[in-house]
Design a protein around this motif. Structure first.
Motif, PDB file in Angstrom:
ATOM      1  N   GLN A 215     119.164  38.824  61.546  1.00  9.86           N
ATOM      2  CA  GLN A 215     120.394  38.225  61.377  1.00  9.86           C
ATOM      3  C   GLN A 215     120.525  37.410  62.853  1.00  9.86           C
ATOM      4  N   ASN A 216     119.959  37.808  63.801  1.00  4.02           N
ATOM      5  CA  ASN A 216     120.116  37.161  65.329  1.00  4.02           C
ATOM      6  C   ASN A 216     119.085  36.467  65.825  1.00  4.02           C
ATOM      7  N   ILE A 217     117.900  36.505  64.986  1.00  3.89           N
ATOM      8  CA  ILE A 217     116.794  35.516  65.642  1.00  3.89           C
ATOM      9  C   ILE A 217     116.707  34.427  64.734  1.00  3.89           C
ATOM     10  N   ASN A 218     116.851  33.158  65.314  1.00  7.59           N
ATOM     11  CA  ASN A 218     116.904  31.918  64.478  1.00  7.59           C
ATOM     12  C   ASN A 218     116.319  30.792  65.102  1.00  7.59           C
ATOM     13  N   ALA A 219     116.245  29.658  64.589  1.00  5.17           N
ATOM     14  CA  ALA A 219     115.974  28.471  65.171  1.00  5.17           C
ATOM     15  C   ALA A 219     117.028  27.795  66.275  1.00  5.17           C
ATOM     16  N   PHE A 220     118.242  28.273  66.061  1.00  2.00           N
ATOM     17  CA  PHE A 220     119.263  27.582  66.629  1.00  2.00           C
ATOM     18  C   PHE A 220     119.901  28.173  68.009  1.00  2.00           C
ATOM     19  N   THR A 221     119.483  29.381  67.925  1.00  2.00           N
ATOM     20  CA  THR A 221     119.937  30.172  68.942  1.00  2.00           C
ATOM     21  C   THR A 221     118.942  30.675  70.110  1.00  2.00           C
ATOM     22  N   PRO A 222     119.159  30.600  71.394  1.00  2.00           N
ATOM     23  CA  PRO A 222     118.274  31.047  72.281  1.00  2.00           C
ATOM     24  C   PRO A 222     117.956  32.516  72.310  1.00  2.00           C
ATOM     25  N   MET A 223     116.703  32.528  72.584  1.00  2.00           N
ATOM     26  CA  MET A 223     116.293  34.085  72.259  1.00  2.00           C
ATOM     27  C   MET A 223     116.889  35.156  73.086  1.00  2.00           C
ATOM     28  N   GLU A 224     117.250  34.557  74.459  1.00  2.00           N
ATOM     29  CA  GLU A 224     118.089  35.541  75.421  1.00  2.00           C
ATOM     30  C   GLU A 224     119.340  35.822  74.895  1.00  2.00           C
ATOM     31  N   ASP A 225     119.975  34.789  73.943  1.00  2.00           N
ATOM     32  CA  ASP A 225     121.423  35.199  73.548  1.00  2.00           C
ATOM     33  C   ASP A 225     121.259  36.042  72.374  1.00  2.00           C
ATOM     34  N   SER A 226     120.224  35.751  71.487  1.00  2.00           N
ATOM     35  CA  SER A 226     119.849  36.756  70.153  1.00  2.00           C
ATOM     36  C   SER A 226     119.819  38.278  70.841  1.00  2.00           C
ATOM     37  N   LEU A 227     118.867  38.265  71.913  1.00  2.00           N
ATOM     38  CA  LEU A 227     118.697  39.632  72.265  1.00  2.00           C
ATOM     39  C   LEU A 227     119.952  40.238  72.983  1.00  2.00           C
ATOM     40  N   ARG A 228     120.660  39.472  73.621  1.00  2.00           N
ATOM     41  CA  ARG A 228     122.002  39.972  74.092  1.00  2.00           C
ATOM     42  C   ARG A 228     122.854  40.682  73.106  1.00  2.00           C
ATOM     43  N   MET A 229     122.870  39.875  71.750  1.00  2.00           N
ATOM     44  CA  MET A 229     123.765  40.357  70.513  1.00  2.00           C
ATOM     45  C   MET A 229     123.120  41.685  69.843  1.00  2.00           C
ATOM     46  N   ILE A 230     121.912  41.737  69.908  1.00  2.00           N
ATOM     47  CA  ILE A 230     121.066  42.801  69.332  1.00  2.00           C
ATOM     48  C   ILE A 230     121.434  44.103  70.284  1.00  2.00           C
ATOM     49  N   ASN A 231     121.426  43.930  71.659  1.00  2.00           N
ATOM     50  CA  ASN A 231     121.857  44.797  72.457  1.00  2.00           C
ATOM     51  C   ASN A 231     123.193  45.451  72.429  1.00  2.00           C
ATOM     52  N   ALA A 232     124.145  44.333  72.232  1.00  2.00           N
ATOM     53  CA  ALA A 232     125.367  44.913  72.152  1.00  2.00           C
ATOM     54  C   ALA A 232     125.666  45.771  70.645  1.00  2.00           C
ATOM     55  N   VAL A 233     124.924  45.435  69.653  1.00  2.00           N
ATOM     56  CA  VAL A 233     125.124  46.296  68.519  1.00  2.00           C
ATOM     57  C   VAL A 233     124.540  47.304  68.856  1.00  2.00           C
ATOM     58  N   LEU A 234     123.340  47.271  69.036  1.00  2.00           N
ATOM     59  CA  LEU A 234     122.681  48.718  69.379  1.00  2.00           C
ATOM     60  C   LEU A 234     123.284  49.593  70.224  1.00  2.00           C
ATOM     61  N   ARG A 235     124.138  49.283  71.261  1.00  2.00           N
ATOM     62  CA  ARG A 235     124.868  50.156  72.116  1.00  2.00           C
ATOM     63  C   ARG A 235     125.995  50.862  71.351  1.00  2.00           C
ATOM     64  N   ARG A 236     126.257  50.306  70.168  1.00  4.78           N
ATOM     65  CA  ARG A 236     127.377  51.024  69.314  1.00  4.78           C
ATOM     66  C   ARG A 236     126.740  52.068  68.592  1.00  4.78           C
ATOM     67  N   ILE A 237     125.685  51.757  67.959  1.00  7.83           N
ATOM     68  CA  ILE A 237     125.169  52.663  66.863  1.00  7.83           C
ATOM     69  C   ILE A 237     124.058  53.518  67.484  1.00  7.83           C
ATOM     70  N   PHE A 238     123.369  53.443  68.822  1.00  2.00           N
ATOM     71  CA  PHE A 238     122.647  54.550  69.089  1.00  2.00           C
ATOM     72  C   PHE A 238     123.365  55.751  69.551  1.00  2.00           C
ATOM     73  N   LYS A 239     122.913  56.693  69.600  1.00  2.00           N
ATOM     74  CA  LYS A 239     123.551  58.101  70.298  1.00  2.00           C
ATOM     75  C   LYS A 239     123.155  57.943  71.640  1.00  2.00           C
ATOM     76  N   GLU A 240     123.729  58.952  72.348  1.00  2.00           N
ATOM     77  CA  GLU A 240     123.661  59.096  73.935  1.00  2.00           C
ATOM     78  C   GLU A 240     122.274  59.268  74.188  1.00  2.00           C
ATOM     79  N   GLY A 241     121.577  58.270  75.268  1.00  2.00           N
ATOM     80  CA  GLY A 241     120.235  58.536  75.690  1.00  2.00           C
ATOM     81  C   GLY A 241     119.202  57.817  74.533  1.00  2.00           C
ATOM     82  N   GLN A 242     119.652  57.176  73.484  1.00  2.00           N
ATOM     83  CA  GLN A 242     118.694  56.459  72.766  1.00  2.00           C
ATOM     84  C   GLN A 242     118.659  55.037  73.281  1.00  2.00           C
ATOM     85  N   TYR A 243     117.425  54.306  72.963  1.00  2.00           N
ATOM     86  CA  TYR A 243     117.220  53.067  73.204  1.00  2.00           C
ATOM     87  C   TYR A 243     116.157  52.495  72.644  1.00  2.00           C
ATOM     88  N   LEU A 244     115.897  51.173  72.876  1.00  2.00           N
ATOM     89  CA  LEU A 244     114.841  50.473  72.076  1.00  2.00           C
ATOM     90  C   LEU A 244     113.840  49.589  73.362  1.00  2.00           C
TER      91      LEU A 244
END
Length: 374
Positions: A215-244
Motif C-alpha cells: 500500500q505504501n511503497i510505490n513509484a511516486f512516494t519517496p522511500m523515506e516517507d513510505s517507511l515513515r507511514m509504515i512505522n506509524a501504522v506498526l506503532r498502532r498494531i504492535f504490542k508493547e516491545g514488538q518491532y520490525l
C-alpha cells in the motif's frame, strides 16, 4: 469540517498586533491558538504543544522565518507540522524559497481574512486526512483474526526483477518476511524483514505486512516517507516491545543505481561483477519502535551483473552445538557468496543456504536469503 479534536494553531510574529489580529480571527472560526514572538520561542512551543499548523512570519529579528522553518523540519519532534508563511515579502524569489525550505503555503501581507481561513482549512484537512489514513490502515490490520498464509512473490511472476530466494520458516508461518514490489520502469524494491520474537503470534502479521508494504511503497512516494507511514501504522498494531527490522534495496536498473534503506537490520551484501564483495550498512530506526522514525539512504552505483543479497539472522547465527556468532556468520556468508557466485542466481542461493545451514536437522530461527542481479 469535522475533526476528532479542535485544531491548535501556532502563530509566530514579532508584532504583537499581528498576532492579536490572527488570534481573534482563528478563535472566532473555532480554532485553538498559541502565540510566539520569535523563532526560538516558536520552536520551544512547537515541541511542547505539537500544534496542527504553524503560521510563520519571515521578517523577525535574530532568527528569520526561513531559518525557523528549516530548524523545525530538521527536528524529528516537529518535522511533520505543516507551516504556512505569512509575510510582506511578495516577490517570487521569497515565495519559492518559503516552499523550498519546507513551507506548505505562502500568504502575502496585507492578507484577507477569508483567504487565511480558506488556506488554513485546506492544510488542516490534508493533515487530518493523513492521520485518518494511518488510523484506517492500522484498524484494518488490527482486525485480522485468523492466520492467513502469506502469499510469497514468485520469481516467475516478476521475471524482469531478476531475483531468487529461499525461505525456511521455523513454524508453518514464520516471523520473517520478504517481498519484491515494482516501483517504476525496470525498478523494484526488494524487502527482507524480521519481526521481533518468533512464535505463532508473529505469523498473524505476515499477510498484513505484505498489504502494508504494498500500500505504501510505490513509484511516486519517496522511500523515506513510505517507511515513515509504515512505522506509524506498526506503532498502532504492535504490542508493547514488538518491532520490525528491515532492509529495503531499491534498484533502478535504467540508472544503474542501488539505494539501501536499513531499519535496524543486518547489512546488505553487494557482490560486484569483478569479484569484490562489499558489506553495505545503513542507519535507520527499527520500524514500530519509535514515534519519530528516521532512516538514511545509502546510494551505490552498480553495474550490470552485480548482485545484491538480503538475509535474516537465522542464516548466519547458530546457538546449538558449537554455535556461531553474528560476525563469524557474516564473514562465512561473504566467503560463500564469493565461492559460489560463478553459478546462476538460483544455484548461488541454494548452495549458500545449504552451506551455512548444513548439520542442522531443524532450523533454530527463520531463514531467508534473497538475491537479485542488476
Amino acid at each position: 469540517m469535522i475533526y476528532n479534536r479542535t485544531p491548535l494553531i501556532l502563530i509566530v510574529d514579532d508584532s504583537a498586533l499581528n498576532r492579536q489580529v490572527l488570534t481573534l480571527l482563528l478563535k472566532k472560526a473555532g480554532y485553538l491558538t498559541v502565540e510566539a514572538g520569535s523563532g526560538e520561542e516558536c520552536r520551544k512551543l512547537a515541541r511542547e504543544h505539537k500544534p496542527d499548523l504553524v503560521l510563520l512570519d519571515i521578517m523577525m529579528p535574530k532568527e528569520d522565518g526561513f531559518t525557523t522553518c528549516i530548524k523545525l523540519k530538521s527536528d524529528p519532534q516537529t518535522r511533520e507540522i505543516p507551516i504556512i508563511f505569512i509575510s510582506a515579502l511578495d516577490d517570487t524569489e521569497n515565495i519559492v524559497k518559503g516552499l523550498e525550505v519546507g513551507g506548505v503555503d505562502y500568504i502575502v501581507k496585507p492578507f484577507s481574512q477569508p483567504e487565511v481561513l480558506a488556506r488554513v482549512k485546506v492544510h488542516l484537512s490534508l493533515k487530518f486526512a493523513q492521520e485518518k489514513l494511518i488510523e484506517s490502515q492500522a484498524q484494518k490490520l488490527a482486525d485480522i483474526k485468523q492466520v492467513q498464509k502469506s502469499f510469497l512473490v514468485l520469481p516467475e511472476e516478476l521475471p524482469e526483477a531478476k531475483f531468487y530466494y529461499l525461505y525456511k520458516p521455523v513454524l508453518e508461518l514464520g516471523g520473517d518476511f520478504l517481498d519484491v514490489i515494482p516501483v517504476g520502469e525496470n525498478s523494484f524494491a526488494y524487502i527482507v524483514a524480521d519481526i521481533s520474537g518468533h512464535d505463532l503470534g508473529t505469523a498473524y502479521l505476515i499477510s498484513a505486512l505484505k498489504a502494508l508494504f504494498n500500500q505504501n511503497i510505490n513509484a511516486f512516494t519517496p522511500m523515506e516517507d513510505s517507511l515513515r507511514m509504515i512505522n506509524a501504522v506498526l506503532r498502532r498494531i504492535f504490542k508493547e516491545g514488538q518491532y520490525l527490522t528491515a532492509n529495503v534495496a531499491l534498484i533502478e536498473r535504467n540508472k544503474l543505481k542501488l539505494s539501501i534503506f536499513n531499519t535496524g537490520h543486518l547489512p546488505a551484501i553487494l557482490s560486484k561483477k569483478n569479484g569484490e564483495i562489499l558489506e553495505i550498512n545503513g542507519e535507520g530506526d527499527i520500524l514500530g519502535g519509535f514515534e519519530h522514525f528516521q532512516v538514511q539512504e545509502e546510494v551505490i552505483v552498480v553495474e550490470k551483473g552485480d548482485r545484491v543479497f538480503l538475509f535474516t539472522d537465522g542464516l548466519i547465527e547458530k546457538f546449538r552445538g558449537p554455535g556461531r556468532q553474528r560476525k563469524e556468520g557474516l564473514n562465512l556468508l561473504k566467503r560463500n557468496i564469493a565461492k559460489f557466485n560463478k553459478f546462476d542466481l538460483d544455484e548461488v542461493v541454494r548452495r549458500v543456504v545449504n552451506s551455512l545451514c548444513s548439520g542442522q536437522n531443524k532450523s533454530e530461527d527463520d531463514v531467508i536469503l534473497l538475491a537479485t542481479e542488476v
